[in-house]
Design a protein around this motif. Structure first.
Motif, PDB file in Angstrom:
ATOM      1  N   VAL A   1       0.844  -1.200   0.000  1.00 10.37           N
ATOM      2  CA  VAL A   1       0.000   0.000   0.000  1.00 10.37           C
ATOM      3  C   VAL A   1       0.879   1.249   0.000  1.00 10.37           C
ATOM      4  N   GLU A   2       1.922   1.250   0.804  1.00 12.82           N
ATOM      5  CA  GLU A   2       2.833   2.396   0.866  1.00 12.82           C
ATOM      6  C   GLU A   2       3.541   2.595  -0.474  1.00 12.82           C
ATOM      7  N   ASP A   3       3.994   1.519  -1.100  1.00 11.43           N
ATOM      8  CA  ASP A   3       4.639   1.614  -2.416  1.00 11.43           C
ATOM      9  C   ASP A   3       3.676   2.145  -3.467  1.00 11.43           C
ATOM     10  N   PHE A   4       2.419   1.701  -3.401  1.00 14.79           N
ATOM     11  CA  PHE A   4       1.396   2.172  -4.341  1.00 14.79           C
ATOM     12  C   PHE A   4       1.168   3.670  -4.165  1.00 14.79           C
ATOM     13  N   LYS A   5       1.088   4.127  -2.928  1.00 10.63           N
ATOM     14  CA  LYS A   5       0.881   5.555  -2.661  1.00 10.63           C
ATOM     15  C   LYS A   5       2.047   6.381  -3.200  1.00 10.63           C
ATOM     16  N   LYS A   6       3.275   5.884  -3.049  1.00  8.55           N
ATOM     17  CA  LYS A   6       4.441   6.596  -3.573  1.00  8.55           C
ATOM     18  C   LYS A   6       4.380   6.677  -5.089  1.00  8.55           C
ATOM     19  N   ALA A   7       4.006   5.579  -5.734  1.00  9.35           N
ATOM     20  CA  ALA A   7       3.921   5.556  -7.200  1.00  9.35           C
ATOM     21  C   ALA A   7       2.859   6.534  -7.696  1.00  9.35           C
ATOM     22  N   VAL A   8       1.721   6.573  -7.028  1.00 14.69           N
ATOM     23  CA  VAL A   8       0.648   7.496  -7.421  1.00 14.69           C
ATOM     24  C   VAL A   8       1.100   8.933  -7.216  1.00 14.69           C
ATOM     25  N   ASN A   9       1.813   9.201  -6.128  1.00 16.80           N
ATOM     26  CA  ASN A   9       2.302  10.543  -5.856  1.00 16.80           C
ATOM     27  C   ASN A   9       3.277  10.989  -6.944  1.00 16.80           C
ATOM     28  N   ILE A  10       4.183  10.113  -7.370  1.00 21.41           N
ATOM     29  CA  ILE A  10       5.128  10.439  -8.431  1.00 21.41           C
ATOM     30  C   ILE A  10       4.376  10.695  -9.742  1.00 21.41           C
ATOM     31  N   MET A  11       3.367   9.860 -10.030  1.00 24.16           N
ATOM     32  CA  MET A  11       2.585  10.029 -11.252  1.00 24.16           C
ATOM     33  C   MET A  11       1.835  11.365 -11.224  1.00 24.16           C
ATOM     34  N   GLU A  12       1.239  11.708 -10.083  1.00 21.09           N
ATOM     35  CA  GLU A  12       0.517  12.977  -9.971  1.00 21.09           C
ATOM     36  C   GLU A  12       1.458  14.158 -10.175  1.00 21.09           C
ATOM     37  N   LYS A  13       2.672  14.063  -9.647  1.00 22.06           N
ATOM     38  CA  LYS A  13       3.652  15.146  -9.831  1.00 22.06           C
ATOM     39  C   LYS A  13       4.037  15.285 -11.295  1.00 22.06           C
ATOM     40  N   ALA A  14       4.240  14.161 -11.987  1.00 20.12           N
ATOM     41  CA  ALA A  14       4.604  14.202 -13.405  1.00 20.12           C
ATOM     42  C   ALA A  14       3.483  14.826 -14.230  1.00 20.12           C
ATOM     43  N   ILE A  15       2.242  14.440 -13.966  1.00 20.53           N
ATOM     44  CA  ILE A  15       1.097  14.980 -14.708  1.00 20.53           C
ATOM     45  C   ILE A  15       0.933  16.471 -14.435  1.00 20.53           C
ATOM     46  N   SER A  16       1.041  16.872 -13.172  1.00 22.20           N
ATOM     47  CA  SER A  16       0.871  18.294 -12.850  1.00 22.20           C
ATOM     48  C   SER A  16       2.012  19.126 -13.430  1.00 22.20           C
ATOM     49  N   LYS A  17       3.237  18.595 -13.443  1.00 22.91           N
ATOM     50  CA  LYS A  17       4.363  19.320 -14.037  1.00 22.91           C
ATOM     51  C   LYS A  17       4.104  19.537 -15.528  1.00 22.91           C
ATOM     52  N   ALA A  18       3.630  18.506 -16.222  1.00 20.51           N
ATOM     53  CA  ALA A  18       3.322  18.642 -17.645  1.00 20.51           C
ATOM     54  C   ALA A  18       2.199  19.658 -17.860  1.00 20.51           C
ATOM     55  N   PHE A  19       1.178  19.604 -17.029  1.00 18.99           N
ATOM     56  CA  PHE A  19       0.022  20.498 -17.171  1.00 18.99           C
ATOM     57  C   PHE A  19       0.419  21.954 -16.960  1.00 18.99           C
ATOM     58  N   PHE A  20       1.129  22.243 -15.872  1.00 21.78           N
ATOM     59  CA  PHE A  20       1.436  23.628 -15.522  1.00 21.78           C
ATOM     60  C   PHE A  20       2.614  24.224 -16.297  1.00 21.78           C
ATOM     61  N   ASN A  21       3.463  23.381 -16.894  1.00 21.54           N
ATOM     62  CA  ASN A  21       4.630  23.891 -17.617  1.00 21.54           C
ATOM     63  C   ASN A  21       4.535  23.716 -19.128  1.00 21.54           C
ATOM     64  N   GLY A  22       3.421  23.193 -19.615  1.00 19.32           N
ATOM     65  CA  GLY A  22       3.251  23.032 -21.051  1.00 19.32           C
ATOM     66  C   GLY A  22       4.049  21.881 -21.643  1.00 19.32           C
ATOM     67  N   TYR A  23       4.340  20.865 -20.827  1.00 14.44           N
ATOM     68  CA  TYR A  23       5.089  19.697 -21.297  1.00 14.44           C
ATOM     69  C   TYR A  23       4.130  18.649 -21.845  1.00 14.44           C
ATOM     70  N   GLY A  24       4.694  17.656 -22.506  1.00 17.57           N
ATOM     71  CA  GLY A  24       3.938  16.497 -22.955  1.00 17.57           C
ATOM     72  C   GLY A  24       4.139  15.355 -21.971  1.00 17.57           C
ATOM     73  N   LEU A  25       3.431  14.251 -22.209  1.00 13.72           N
ATOM     74  CA  LEU A  25       3.547  13.062 -21.358  1.00 13.72           C
ATOM     75  C   LEU A  25       3.712  11.815 -22.207  1.00 13.72           C
ATOM     76  N   MET A  26       4.638  10.969 -21.810  1.00  9.73           N
ATOM     77  CA  MET A  26       4.756   9.609 -22.348  1.00  9.73           C
ATOM     78  C   MET A  26       4.308   8.692 -21.223  1.00  9.73           C
ATOM     79  N   PHE A  27       3.533   7.662 -21.546  1.00  9.81           N
ATOM     80  CA  PHE A  27       3.053   6.756 -20.509  1.00  9.81           C
ATOM     81  C   PHE A  27       2.599   5.444 -21.116  1.00  9.81           C
ATOM     82  N   LYS A  28       2.549   4.440 -20.281  1.00 13.21           N
ATOM     83  CA  LYS A  28       1.931   3.177 -20.665  1.00 13.21           C
ATOM     84  C   LYS A  28       0.479   3.254 -20.213  1.00 13.21           C
TER      85      LYS A  28
END
Length: 101
Positions: free
Chosen positions: A14-41
């Motif tokens: 559960v703790e590992d899952f929360k960390k992964a989601v937190n990293i994913m949320e940071k990546a998405i928000s960075k792309a959104f607020f800075n005009g970046y793109g996203l690569m993802f599976k």
């Protein structure tokens, strides 16, 4: 049966899952607020397959009527728009798109 279920292992997952989601949320928000793109599976529920996807721009992040988070934007330089369920995204990496026209 009780040997299979380990409370400490479950808490770690559960703790590992929360960390992964937190990293994913940071990546998405960075792309959104800075005009970046996203690569993802992206996990396609219907087929069970994972496919590599890309958003050149992230233009919106919103909830649908079922309280699921949708990440939307352009998937190519023609302006074709798509939305993806955040819960089906993994290995999310922001990138800067540079157009050489």
């Amino acid at each position: 049966m009780n040997e299979y279920y380990n409370k400490e292992d479950s808490a770690k997952r559960v703790e590992d899952f929360k960390k992964a989601v937190n990293i994913m949320e940071k990546a998405i928000s960075k792309a959104f607020f800075n005009g970046y793109g996203l690569m993802f599976k992206y996990h396609k529920i219907e087929t069970g397959e994972h496919e590599q996807r890309m958003l050149l721009t992230v233009s919106d992040i919103k909830y649908n009527s079922d309280d699921e988070i949708l990440v939307g934007g352009c998937i190519n330089t023609n302006g074709d728009y798509r939305q993806f369920f955040m819960e089906n995204m993994m290995s999310v990496r922001p990138f800067t798109y540079v157009s050489i026209d």
